[in-house]
Write an enzyme that holds these catalytic residues in place. Structure first.
Site, PDB file in Angstrom:
ATOM      1  N   SER A  16      14.283  14.512  31.547  1.00 47.13           N
ATOM      2  CA  SER A  16      14.423  15.806  30.865  1.00 47.13           C
ATOM      3  C   SER A  16      15.452  16.661  31.593  1.00 47.13           C
ATOM      4  CB  SER A  16      13.083  16.528  30.885  1.00 47.13           C
ATOM      5  OG  SER A  16      13.257  17.884  30.548  1.00 47.13           O
ATOM      6  N   TYR A  51       5.812  19.593  35.494  1.00 44.75           N
ATOM      7  CA  TYR A  51       6.583  18.818  34.506  1.00 44.75           C
ATOM      8  C   TYR A  51       7.941  18.444  35.094  1.00 44.75           C
ATOM      9  CZ  TYR A  51       9.050  17.633  30.193  1.00 44.75           C
ATOM     10  OH  TYR A  51       9.784  16.984  29.232  1.00 44.75           O
TER      11      TYR A  51
HETATM   12  N1  LIG Z   1      11.348  17.453  22.808  1.00 43.32           N
HETATM   13  C1  LIG Z   1      12.171  17.831  23.769  1.00 43.32           C
HETATM   14  O1  LIG Z   1      12.891  18.832  23.646  1.00 43.32           O
HETATM   15  C2  LIG Z   1      12.268  17.053  25.042  1.00 43.32           C
HETATM   16  C3  LIG Z   1      13.231  17.445  25.982  1.00 43.32           C
HETATM   17  C4  LIG Z   1      13.336  16.725  27.161  1.00 43.32           C
HETATM   18  C5  LIG Z   1      12.532  15.624  27.381  1.00 43.32           C
HETATM   19  N2  LIG Z   1      11.591  15.274  26.473  1.00 43.32           N
HETATM   20  C6  LIG Z   1      10.765  14.088  26.765  1.00 43.32           C
HETATM   21  O2  LIG Z   1      10.836  13.210  25.674  1.00 43.32           O
HETATM   22  C7  LIG Z   1       9.627  12.456  25.576  1.00 43.32           C
HETATM   23  C8  LIG Z   1       9.072  12.547  24.162  1.00 43.32           C
HETATM   24  O3  LIG Z   1       8.831  13.921  23.891  1.00 43.32           O
HETATM   25  P1  LIG Z   1       8.617  14.458  22.412  1.00 43.32           P
HETATM   26  O4  LIG Z   1       9.202  15.812  22.392  1.00 43.32           O
HETATM   27  O5  LIG Z   1       9.049  13.446  21.417  1.00 43.32           O
HETATM   28  O6  LIG Z   1       7.027  14.612  22.425  1.00 43.32           O
HETATM   29  P2  LIG Z   1       5.988  14.598  21.218  1.00 43.32           P
HETATM   30  O7  LIG Z   1       6.641  15.000  19.956  1.00 43.32           O
HETATM   31  O8  LIG Z   1       4.819  15.354  21.709  1.00 43.32           O
HETATM   32  O9  LIG Z   1       5.616  13.043  21.091  1.00 43.32           O
HETATM   33  C9  LIG Z   1       5.002  12.383  22.134  1.00 43.32           C
HETATM   34  C10 LIG Z   1       4.583  11.010  21.682  1.00 43.32           C
HETATM   35  O10 LIG Z   1       3.793  10.448  22.730  1.00 43.32           O
HETATM   36  C11 LIG Z   1       2.479  10.218  22.244  1.00 43.32           C
HETATM   37  N3  LIG Z   1       1.530  10.562  23.281  1.00 43.32           N
HETATM   38  C12 LIG Z   1       1.313  11.777  23.815  1.00 43.32           C
HETATM   39  N4  LIG Z   1       0.381  11.705  24.756  1.00 43.32           N
HETATM   40  C13 LIG Z   1      -0.008  10.417  24.813  1.00 43.32           C
HETATM   41  C14 LIG Z   1      -0.954   9.706  25.575  1.00 43.32           C
HETATM   42  N5  LIG Z   1      -1.700  10.327  26.479  1.00 43.32           N
HETATM   43  N6  LIG Z   1      -1.096   8.386  25.390  1.00 43.32           N
HETATM   44  C15 LIG Z   1      -0.345   7.740  24.463  1.00 43.32           C
HETATM   45  N7  LIG Z   1       0.560   8.354  23.702  1.00 43.32           N
HETATM   46  C16 LIG Z   1       0.723   9.669  23.867  1.00 43.32           C
HETATM   47  C17 LIG Z   1       2.314  11.118  21.068  1.00 43.32           C
HETATM   48  O11 LIG Z   1       1.273  10.641  20.246  1.00 43.32           O
HETATM   49  P3  LIG Z   1       0.477  11.631  19.233  1.00 43.32           P
HETATM   50  O12 LIG Z   1       1.364  11.628  18.010  1.00 43.32           O
HETATM   51  O13 LIG Z   1      -0.821  10.989  19.075  1.00 43.32           O
HETATM   52  O14 LIG Z   1       0.432  12.972  19.893  1.00 43.32           O
HETATM   53  C18 LIG Z   1       3.697  11.015  20.465  1.00 43.32           C
HETATM   54  O15 LIG Z   1       3.858   9.799  19.770  1.00 43.32           O
HETATM   55  C19 LIG Z   1       8.711  13.023  26.646  1.00 43.32           C
HETATM   56  O16 LIG Z   1       8.750  12.200  27.773  1.00 43.32           O
HETATM   57  C20 LIG Z   1       9.301  14.379  26.954  1.00 43.32           C
HETATM   58  O17 LIG Z   1       9.005  14.780  28.252  1.00 43.32           O
HETATM   59  C21 LIG Z   1      11.443  15.952  25.307  1.00 43.32           C
END
Ligand SMILES: NC(=O)c1ccc[n+]([C@@H]2O[C@H](COP(=O)([O-])OP(=O)(O)OC[C@H]3O[C@@H](n4cnc5c(N)ncnc54)[C@H](OP(=O)(O)O)[C@@H]3O)[C@@H](O)[C@H]2O)c1
Length: 326
Positions: free
Chosen positions: A190, A203
């Site tokens: 991130s 985080y």
């Molecule tokens: N979005 C951003 O702006 C951003 C920026 C920088 C980095 N990131 C990183 O990108 C990655 C994905 O983020 P995202 O924004 O796509 O998040 P998200 O929309 O919350 O999606 C997370 C995914 O992981 C699953 N998940 C969450 N907790 C879990 C658990 N305990 N066990 C198994 N599966 C789990 C969720 O399943 P459910 O659908 O069941 O919740 C969902 O499929 C993360 O590592 C985050 O730190 C995101």
């Protein structure tokens, strides 16, 4: 022949300017190649192997990676915690891209106990690509370490999910990749790890683990045909970011995954897309460490977080009332 001090200084100055111009030109070329030319000139990801494994694949960036990998001709193993959501995404991929899927239900907050079942689920598959995407936030908004709800439980869950999952999943797929002499591991870090980020302390710390682990692993296994890429996005419109509106700064998950996958083989550490790469440069220049860590900025961010929370709650209440009236 005698050379004056001013002539020496002129030569040194000239060489310095040439050095910086060459460096800038090289960086611009790298950026152009990675984010612009890569749209038409990128790797065929099928060369890594038949299957790609994506953790956290039921929504957001993980689902977008899974769909994009299937669109590029790979079969996909989806790993997430909700069986129901997994089945929906699997059907979507099979129907839309005609690729095979396999689902594994696992909750990454549960720690080391889940990995034997995941290993069993992966057995017999030729895994060419692993995307370590699963991740969670410590709090809904900018908050001090102790101000998040239920810190005792959340600390362990966050570390299990954001940190432990990355080396454990890697351990499961890496030996076979080494045997075949090829493989790709993509780890989602991130922007919060580019520099230390107060009010996102835990985080931010979990994500710098992902960055360092990826970079070291890449150095250790590059010679064995394994590429390890660390992707450090800025804001992407997902559940984690409360589905913030897409604009020139905030990317859609599908747009982000598409651009980020184009950079494979070109960069072992990337922001994933042009917009995020430019924001990353701007952030490092405009927000130096002394300002980022200052009490002044921490207080400003806390205040901003409070205002956003109040606004969000008001909007949620409005939405509830509107739904009741309908
Ligand atoms: N979005 C951003 O702006 C951003 C920026 C920088 C980095 N990131 C990183 O990108 C990655 C994905 O983020 P995202 O924004 O796509 O998040 P998200 O929309 O919350 O999606 C997370 C995914 O992981 C699953 N998940 C969450 N907790 C879990 C658990 N305990 N066990 C198994 N599966 C789990 C969720 O399943 P459910 O659908 O069941 O919740 C969902 O499929 C993360 O590592 C985050 O730190 C995101």
């Amino acid at each position: 022949m005698s050379v004056s001090i001013s002539e020496v200084l002129t030569i040194v100055g000239g060489l310095t300017v040439v050095f910086h111009l060459l460096r800038l030109t090289w960086r611009c070329w790298r950026g152009l190649r990675e984010f612009v030319l890569a749209e038409v000139w990128h790797m065929d990801l099928r060369t890594y192997g038949q299957w790609a494994v994506v953790t956290g694949a039921t929504s957001g960036i993980g689902k977008a990676y899974a769909c994009e990998l299937a669109r590029r001709g790979l079969d996909v193993v989806l790993v997430s915690r909700s069986d129901h959501k997994l089945r929906i995404v699997a059907e979507e991929i099979e129907h839309q891209y005609g690729r095979k899927t396999c689902t594994i239900t696992a909750d990454f907050t549960h720690g080391h106990s889940i990995y034997p079942a995941i290993a069993e689920g992966l057995q017999g598959l030729e895994i060419g690509i692993l995307v370590n995407n699963v991740g969670m936030a410590y709090s809904d908004h900018f908050a001090c370490f102790l101000d998040a709800p239920d810190p005792e439980r959340k600390i362990t869950e966050l570390i299990n999910c954001n940190i432990l999952s990355v080396p454990q999943m890697t351990r499961l797929v890496l030996p076979d990749m080494i045997k075949r002499g090829k493989g790709l591991i993509i780890n989602i870090s991130s922007v919060a790890a580019i520099q230390p980020q107060p009010l996102l302390s835990l985080y931010s710390a979990t994500k710098i683990f992902v960055t360092y682990f990826s970079q070291c692993l890449n150095a250790e296994y590059k010679g064995k045909g394994i590429n390890v890429q660390c992707v450090a996005p800025f804001m992407v419109c997902t559940n984690m970011t409360k589905n913030i509106k897409v604009n020139c700064f905030v990317r859609s998950a599908s747009g982000f995954a598409h651009e980020a996958l184009n950079t494979v083989g070109l960069s072992s550490y990337t922001s994933g897309c042009l917009s995020h790469a430019l924001q990353s440069v701007a952030l490092t220049v405009l927000l130096p460490d002394w300002l980022r860590m200052s009490q002044f900025l921490v207080r400003k961010l806390q205040r901003l977080a409070e205002v956003i929370t109040v606004k969000r709650r008001a909007m949620e209440e409005e939405e509830k009332l509107r739904k009741k009236e309908e």
